[in-house]
Design a protein around this motif. Structure first.
Motif: not given
Length: 124
Positions: A47-65
């Motif tokens: 999920t976006v939240e899981e990726l954001a945590g793994q990548m140490e990035r903001d959820r909105s940035n991961v969502n745009r990616s």
């Protein structure tokens, strides 16, 4: 790696470009989007939240990616219903063999276009 996508000139100057640089250049995506793709390869169904945590990035940035990866055919999104109600989207990277085929197709198309430009040039 910078956070801008390299252009073809940058890529041609590299004696041994990485797969990530080629992916970035061919699809015109930025390094953080390539990193998101690689993270998805290692963590399918995230999920976006899981990726954001793994990548140490903001959820909105991961969502745009992820949106960029979806637009380029480098990821798929599936909706999973939650037991408590509602749903969450899970993302999976396009498998590497298919992504490589997309790269080959994009380069072949570009090469055909460039050859056409060369053939049609008459000096005026």
């Amino acid at each position: 790696m910078t956070d801008q996508s390299p252009d073809l000139g940058d890529l041609l100057e590299q004696p041994d470009p990485s797969f990530q640089n080629v992916l970035s250049c061919v699809f015109g995506i930025q390094d953080h989007e390539v990193r998101t793709y690689v993270a998805l390869l290692d963590n399918p169904g995230s999920t976006v939240e899981e990726l954001a945590g793994q990548m140490e990035r903001d959820r909105s940035n991961v969502n745009r990616s992820l949106s960029t990866l979806l637009e380029n055919g480098l990821a798929d999104r599936n909706r999973r219903l939650l037991d408590a109600g509602g749903y969450v989207y899970q993302y999976t990277a396009t498998e590497l063999p298919e992504a490589k085929e997309l790269l080959h197709d994009a380069l072949d198309e570009w090469t055909e276009t460039v050859h056409g430009v060369i053939d049609e040039f008459d000096g005026n």
